[in-house]
Structures are given as structure tokens and as C-alpha cells.
Write a protein that holds these residues in place. Structure first.
Motif: not given
Length: 630
Positions: A408-420
Motif C-alpha cells: 500500500l505504501a508503494e502505491v501511494g498510501y502513506r504509513y499511518c503515523k499513529g501505527g494503526f
């Protein structure tokens, strides 16, 4: 001018319609204003009363009631009332009561009529109520798209063609050819006759148990060399996804996107009335997110999925430019996000093997609500079957979750900063453990629990055994609706992010940093609006996720009037459209989209409507402050 009159003039100049008048004209008004103070709960205007002044709320707030006793509107500082009564010359049709201690300026009727005659901008403003102005602004995009107004039932051209589950495959194929259709509805064999050759007319009204399409005959029969005398029930898709005839076309399209299907049985009042296919829907739409989704499911690696990111952006920009409303855009973009998750999970299972126990992959936040737009964080989790054994199964689900989140990170969905994210072991657990978490958050609403509540009370199953997501959603909705302390704490949290309106109802902009002199439409607009609606939804035990659908449930449960819900719906729609348009412009210009906008770049009417929308949000936050107490 006296000091008091100077203060009146300065305040009037901060608010429309007086802000568009010359200084001399505002000074003329200030000299004639009379002032009255009303304690909270005091009646300001009685139904049927004759009015001789325009009323201006200097401080505090008032509620306006219809004759039926239903609340019509809520006004705050800088807003006016009584203008329609003065213009019609009739008695007041509404009663007005001070919601809190309130100071009111009275502007004489003769001066009001003079302003109407001589000041065109003033007349334009007072002749349209705030609610009407906002509703008109919010509805422009919906009216521009046929997809937002046409119902699914319009596409049904004929009754469904039915056969029983024991009908031979060769006979089912002949039926398809004879009737010139591309799908058959499968029903159970009649109790008294299980030979499979019951006349089709006798089957109308029978409950549907499955569907077989022309493509099924090719892929499941011809390609596999299956005996044509086998019963058609062996190749049907059981319990197919269906759509209600009253749904809009874009909702039917999104169901197809979400489940990667091409045929939809159409139901009306619980009865099957026909089947529509993808060609019927796409025939009314040109260039849409459907093609992105179809491409997602034929990609065989993360690298190939990454190639579709430009197409996703182009689809978003196209919908904005074609005047789609925010519900349509959010649904379509959420469907694309779900499809990426589904395909990554399929690829993950191909790599790591079949799951050792059933599981459900959850979408959280805006994707769960069908309100996602571009460049969102990924918020997700995983519900595991209660047979899950961490020692035996833990490594498998850890590998699968990491694969999906990295993809998901590769296709543009950033990692959640809160770790959810499901890659976090904390949010990858059995159904029973999830229920314990929800019970603890609800019964002991500490700050951390409230943070989790804001995230996990928007959840939707996107892959696997989605019944576990439905069960968890129903469980949490029931528990929350019976926990007034928890609702009070959630309501208090929902007031933390206030709309960007100052003391004089002017915009409050960021003072420094990268986004100085802008306002954040998500953090100060749509996000607190979602928070407010979620509190009411939890109180009403709504199991809907989308904010607009939640509002319908809230009204049905009696927690808001239809007028109050309509105000929230219009305000959220307008803020969302300004936000999506701002992001689409950035993408077209080759910039990274964000949520910060300079209100001075908006036309005057849109700036005014944006203030109206933020005022609705402010009033909604005040309402839950009194409605739900911790």
C-alpha cells in the motif's frame, strides 16, 4: 460618534451583509441601533408577533423554532434574523429563544427598508437565508451529474429470467440464448418437483439462491470440459451481491467496483425485479474509476500495481472536473483503495499459502466511511478467527500484513503515523480480543481509549470473512449506545478541533510555517464534522459507516431533526467539494495536493458559503456539548 456607537460600527463591519457597505452607511446604522440583553432560555420573538426591527446577534446564540415545535435553525454571533418577516410585512412565522445569554442589536424597520432599496449587495444577501445559500452551493455539483440523480430501477428493462438449481447446464445455456440475456437467476427446486424443468412463469417470486452468467458458462464449463448435463447449481455464484432499486447509479457502480463483479440483481421491497450488468451502468458514464479497478485485479505484482498510481490520480481529477459530488468521489476513491488491498491480499496468499485460520482485513477511517480522497494515510487492521494460535499462526499473518502494508505504501498510501496498521501486532488479533478492547474503551473512556474509538468506530471488512467485521460493528454499536459516559467523553473530544472562525466570524488562518495564511479544510472542517456525526451515530446505535448514511440513521432514531441533519449534510458536502477541487487543481498543476487553502482565492459567494458551513459546524459542536455530558 460616541464610544458605544464606534464599537457597534466596528462589529457590524466584520459581518455580512454590513461588511459590504460603506463606512458612512455602517455609521448611520450604528447611530440608530438599540440594544437588548436576553438571558438563556428567554423568548425573544413569539410566533405570530409583529416585528419592527431587524435582529442582529451581537454575542451568544439563539434557536429558531417552527410552529410544530421542531427546531428550524440555530444562529450565533454576527448573524441576523427577522428579515423575511420584515420583507413580507406579515407576522413572525417562527419563535426565537436565547440558547445562551445573548446580546441583540435592533435595527429599525424604516432603516432596513432603506437599505433594501439603496444597497443592492445588502438586498442580495438578506433575500436568501444562510441555509438556502449553503444548500444551493452544495447542490450545484450533484445536479450536474446524472449519476447522482438516476436510480438503479431505471435500468431494469425486463423481469429476471429464472431456472432451478437442478436445470441441466445445456438447458440453462439454451435459455440464455432463447431470451437474449447474459445471466440467469437460479432458484431452489420446487418442493413438489425437483426435476429442474419447472416452467419459468411458475418460478417468478421464488427466492434467489444464485446467479449464472454467460462468462460462467465459458470459464466454468467450456474451459474446464465440464459435463453439460450437470446441474447448473454446481457452477452458480451463490448468494450474489444485490442492489436496491432506489439506490443511485453511482452506488451500483461502486458495489461492482468493491466486489469486482459485473452483474447485480435488483431488489424492490425485498423482491427481485431484474438484473443489470456492467454495460448498463457504464453506458451512462464515460471514463471512470471502474477502469482503474479492473486493471488492479489483472496485475500480478506490487511493481505492476504501482504503474496504476497515475491512473488513480487522473480518475480523481476527472470526477472533480465532471462535477461529481463528494459522496461519489469518496465512494469511488475508497473502492480503488479497497481493490488495492484485495489484490495485495490475493498476491500475499499466493506467496505465503492459504491462511491457517479465517481472517478479515479491515479498512479504517475515511476508506471505511467511503469518504477517501487522494494521498490518504493507510489505516487498517486484521480480525482473526478465535481459533488463531499465535505460536502456530502468528508468523503467517505477520508476513501477510507486512506484505500488504508495504505494498500500500508503494502505491501511494502513506504509513499511518499513529501505527494503526495490520503490520502492528497490536491491531492483528482474534475477534474475541477485539470485543474485549471495544468493551474496555467504552466502559473506561480514558484519553487513549477515546483516540482508539475515533479510529476503530469507522471500520469495514474489505477481504476475507467479512462477517466478522459485521459482528464487531454490531457489537460496538450496541455497547456504545448504552454508555452515556463514553458518549459524553466522545462529544467532548469532538469539540477539540474547532472551525476556523474568529470572534467576528472572519477566517482564522495559520499564523506561521509552511501553510501560513491558509486554513486546513480537513483538520478544521471535514474531520470535526465527521467526529460530531460519529457521536450522534454511536448514540443511535447506527451500524452505517458513511457520514451521510449515518445522518439518515440519526434522524430516524430521533437524535437530530431533519433540518439539523440537512444543515450538517450540506455543510460537509460544501467543505468536501472545496477540498477535493483544491486537490484536483494541485494535481493538474503537478504539485503534491494538500488540505490547506487560502480563502482569498475563492469567489465571494464561495467564501460566504464556506463561512456558513463552518457556522453550521460550530453550532453542531455546541449542540453536542449540551446533548451529551461526560
Amino acid at each position: 460618534m460616541e464610544v458605544e456607537q464606534i464599537e457597534i460600527r466596528n462589529h457590524l463591519q466584520q459581518h455580512p451583509p454590513f461588511s459590504v457597505l460603506s463606512e458612512d452607511r455602517v455609521e448611520q446604522i450604528a447611530r440608530q441601533v438599540e440594544i437588548a440583553y436576553f438571558r438563556a432560555g428567554t423568548q425573544i420573538v413569539e410566533d405570530g408577533q409583529a416585528l419592527h426591527d431587524l435582529h442582529y446577534v451581537r454575542s451568544g446564540s439563539v434557536e429558531i423554532y417552527r410552529r410544530s415545535g421542531e427546531i428550524h435553525n440555530r444562529l450565533g454571533e454576527g448573524e441576523i434574523f427577522g428579515q423575511l418577516t420584515l420583507m413580507t410585512g406579515k407576522s413572525a412565522r417562527y419563535s426565537v429563544r436565547a440558547l445562551e445569554d445573548t446580546l441583540v442589536y435592533f435595527i429599525p424597520e424604516a432603516l432596513f427598508r432603506e437599505l433594501l432599496e439603496e444597497e443592492e449587495a445588502f438586498a442580495d444577501f438578506v433575500e436568501v437565508e444562510n441555509r438556502t445559500r449553503l444548500r444551493q452551493a452544495a447542490s450545484v455539483r450533484a445536479e450536474a451529474s446524472e449519476f447522482a440523480t438516476v436510480r438503479v430501477g431505471r435500468l431494469v428493462r425486463s423481469a429476471p429470467v429464472m431456472v432451478t438449481e437442478s436445470t441441466r447446464i445445456r438447458d440453462a445455456a439454451a435459455t440464455i440464448s432463447e431470451h437474449g440475456v447474459s445471466s440467469l437467476v437460479i432458484v431452489a427446486d420446487p418442493a413438489e418437483k425437483a426435476t429442474g424443468d419447472a416452467p419459468m412463469a411458475d418460478l417468478q417470486g421464488s427466492p434467489m439462491i444464485g446467479i449464472v452468467t454467460h462468462e460462467d458458462l465459458v470459464t466454468r464449463v467450456l474451459a474446464c470440459g465440464l459435463d453439460h448435463d450437470r446441474p447448473v447449481g454446481e457452477i452458480m455464484t451463490p448468494d450474489p451481491v444485490s442492489v436496491d432499486a432506489g439506490n443511485f447509479l453511482f452506488e451500483a457502480l461502486n458495489l461492482m467496483l468493491r466486489h469486482n463483479i459485473h452483474y447485480l440483481p435488483v431488489m424492490s421491497r425485498g423482491e427481485l425485479i431484474g438484473v443489470i450488468d456492467l454495460a448498463d451502468v457504464v453506458g451512462l458514464e464515460t471514463q471512470n474509476s471502474l477502469f482503474v479497478v479492473r486493471n488492479i485485479f489483472i496485475r500480478d505484482s506490487v511493481e505492476e500495481l504501482k504503474e496504476l498510481v497515475p491512473d488513480m490520480s487522473a480518475s480523481f481529477v476527472r470526477m472533480v472536473n465532471e462535477d461529481a459530488n463528494s459522496h461519489m468521489i469518496g465512494s469511488a476513491m475508497s473502492s480503488i483503495g479497497r481493490s488495492f488491498k484485495q489484490r495485495l491480499l490475493e498476491l500475499g496468499e499466493e506467496r505465503f499459502g492459504a491462511p491457517p485460520v479465517p481472517y478479515c482485513f479491515l479498512a479504517l477511517g475515511s476508506m471505511a466511511r467511503d469518504e477517501q480522497i487522494m494521498h490518504s494515510d493507510q489505516d487498517n487492521a486484521m480480525v482473526l478467527h478465535d481459533d488463531y494460535d499465535p505460536k502456530r499462526d502468528g508468523e503467517y499473518f505477520k508476513s501477510l500484513a507486512n506484505f500488504v502494508c508495504e505494498g500500500l505504501a508503494e502505491v501511494g498510501y502513506r504509513y499511518c503515523k499513529g501505527g494503526f496498521m495490520a503490520s502492528n501486532e497490536r491491531w492483528r488479533q482474534p475477534l474475541a480480543a477485539w470485543k474485549k478492547d471495544f468493551s474496555r474503551w467504552i466502559q473506561k473512556p480514558k484519553p487513549e481509549a477515546l483516540l482508539h474509538g475515533a479510529v476503530f468506530f469507522d471500520l469495514d471488512g474489505v477481504y476475507g470473512d467479512t462477517r466478522m467485521a459485521d459482528e464487531l460493528n454490531a457489537f460496538s454499536a450496541e455497547q456504545a449506545s448504552q454508555a452515556p459516559r463514553f458518549l459524553g467523553c466522545m462529544a467532548r473530544n469532538a469539540q477539540n478541533r474547532t472551525p476556523p472562525l474568529g470572534f467576528f466570524k472572519d477566517f482564522v488562518l495559520e499564523k506561521s510555517g509552511r501553510y501560513a495564511k491558509t486554513l486546513n479544510l480537513k483538520r478544521r472542517g471535514t474531520a470535526p464534522m465527521v467526529d460530531v456525526i460519529r457521536v450522534h451515530a454511536l448514540a443511535s446505535a447506527s451500524q452505517s459507516q458513511n457520514s451521510f448514511r449515518r445522518l439518515d440513521d440519526i434522524v430516524a432514531a430521533g437524535f437530530l431533526t431533519s433540518g439539523m441533519a440537512a444543515d450538517l449534510r450540506d455543510a460537509m458536502e460544501f467543505i468536501s467539494i472545496i477540498r477535493t477541487r483544491h486537490q484536483a487543481f494541485a494535481i493538474e498543476a503537478g504539485r503534491t495536493p494538500n488540505n490547506n487553502i487560502d480563502p482569498e482565492t475563492l469567489p465571494n459567494l464561495e467564501r460566504r458559503s464556506l463561512k456558513d458551513a463552518f457556522t453550521v459546524l460550530s453550532n453542531a459542536q455546541k449542540f453536542i456539548k449540551f446533548r451529551y455530558r461526560a
